[in-house]
Enzyme design. Structure first.
Site, PDB file in Angstrom:
ATOM      1  N   ASP A  24       9.920  44.961 -10.829  1.00 33.00           N
ATOM      2  CA  ASP A  24      10.922  44.030 -10.313  1.00 33.00           C
ATOM      3  C   ASP A  24      11.378  43.133 -11.469  1.00 33.00           C
ATOM      4  OD1 ASP A  24      12.256  41.832  -9.082  1.00 33.00           O
ATOM      5  OD2 ASP A  24      11.229  42.293  -7.199  1.00 33.00           O
ATOM      6  N   ASP A  79       6.405  49.748  -9.113  1.00 35.64           N
ATOM      7  CA  ASP A  79       7.502  48.848  -8.778  1.00 35.64           C
ATOM      8  C   ASP A  79       7.695  47.872  -9.940  1.00 35.64           C
ATOM      9  OD1 ASP A  79       9.346  47.232  -7.527  1.00 35.64           O
ATOM     10  OD2 ASP A  79       7.891  46.267  -6.193  1.00 35.64           O
ATOM     11  N   ASP A 128       4.051  45.826 -10.067  1.00 34.97           N
ATOM     12  CA  ASP A 128       3.357  45.207  -8.949  1.00 34.97           C
ATOM     13  C   ASP A 128       2.234  46.153  -8.520  1.00 34.97           C
ATOM     14  OD1 ASP A 128       2.469  44.142  -6.605  1.00 34.97           O
ATOM     15  OD2 ASP A 128       4.453  43.819  -5.736  1.00 34.97           O
TER      16      ASP A 128
END
Ligand SMILES: [Zn+2]
Length: 324
Positions: free
Chosen positions: A101, A99, A276
């Site tokens: 972000d 992930d 993450d």
């Protein structure tokens, strides 16, 4: 410059319009449709997090009916496969996911408050680097990218990695992001020889070199690195064009070997937050369903066919936004 924050949350009416007029089951990636019976789905109906979980759909048609009737605030689907998804029981395997972000990238050239085109583009560059290593170093091939609404998900479905446990996943994450300073002393018979990471053109030292290069080229005077003071940071910025030219030896000389060590140590520990890690090591994670609406920012969570040309502001904005 377009800022995602300018896109206000979708109203319940807009959600209805989206799912009833624009959403299409064909936008759900094939790798989810094929395994729909083995996955857990989760929904957020009011915007307070996904609390309607343990949902199972036997066919794509049932998922379609559910979305068109309920028009949820957010929809999620497990990366895990189960024999009994309704009870999250008899786990068989899980996609390996990363992930990225845009809001949480540790080095950004942009200092905007939220997420803008520049930040999203930097998230995309990080994704490209990770994919390159997944393919080139780990030999993985079944790799998919999803635009999540404010960043990207990389989803790997090669059988070799889908059964690995949390420990192996966390080792993979560290390798990909360059979270450890490589060993630089090697024993040859009774002699010790030392090679810096940047003279070794393959394997982990090479991955590390690429990540350090990316980080150094994206630092700014306000960046914070463990054990790197303002003066050292200033010197790194002053000489970083040497890194751009891959003139590492010269850069290390200018900075000084001890201080160089501090810089790469600081970058290695910062790199841990390029992705993450909690998401990557969680074997039962649910991720935003590609094709669903990210109602907070009024963007579509979208399967990315070509990451080189993908532009979220072209490809992931639902029709109702243009009609506001
Ligand atoms: Zn920005």
């Amino acid at each position: 410059m377009v800022k995602i924050e300018y896109l206000t949350p979708a109203s319940p009416e807009e959600r209805k319009r989206y799912y009833r007029e624009e959403w299409n089951i064909k936008q759900v990636p094939e790798y989810i449709i094929q395994s729909i019976q083995e996955r857990e789905f989760g929904f957020d109906h009011v915007g307070r997090g996904p609390n309607d979980r343990y949902k199972v759909f036997r066919t794509p048609d049932l998922l379609k009916r559910f979305l068109k009737v309920r028009t949820p605030f957010a929809a999620y689907c497990s990366v895990a496969f189960y024999d009994k998804p309704r009870r999250r029981d008899r786990w068989t395997k899980a996609e390996l996911v990363f992930d990225v972000d845009a809001k949480d990238i540790p080095v950004r050239t942009c200092e905007c408050e939220g997420v803008c085109e520049i930040c999203l583009n930097e998230a995309r560059e990080i994704v490209l680097g990770i994919i390159d290593t997944l393919k080139g170093d780990l030999g993985l091939q079944n790799i998919h990218v999803v635009y999540s609404g404010r960043g990207y998900h990389i989803r790997v479905l090669d059988n070799d990695v889908m059964s690995v446990n949390t420990d192996v996943r966390s080792q993979i994450v560290k390798y990909l992001v360059g979270a450890d300073v490589p060993e630089n002393e090697y024993s040859l018979d009774f002699e010790k020889v030392s090679y810096e990471h940047f003279v070794i053109p393959f394997g982990y030292p090479n991955v590390f070199t690429k990540r350090v290069k990316y980080a150094i080229l994206h630092l700014n005077e306000n960046s914070e690195l463990d054990e790197v003071n303002k003066k050292l940071l200033k010197d790194v910025l002053k000489h970083r064009q040497l890194i751009e030219l891959d003139n590492w030896g010269m850069f290390k000389n200018k900075i000084g070997p001890q201080r160089y060590r501090k810089v790469i140590k600081g970058i290695a520990s910062m790199n841990m937050s390029l992705v993450d890690a909690k998401v990557s090591i969680d074997l039962k994670r649910i991720l935003r369903l590609p094709s669903s609406l990210h109602s907070m920012v009024s963007m579509k969570c979208t399967e990315v066919k070509n990451i080189e040309t993908f532009d979220p502001f072209d490809d992931a904005v639902p029709k109702f936004v243009y009609e506001r």
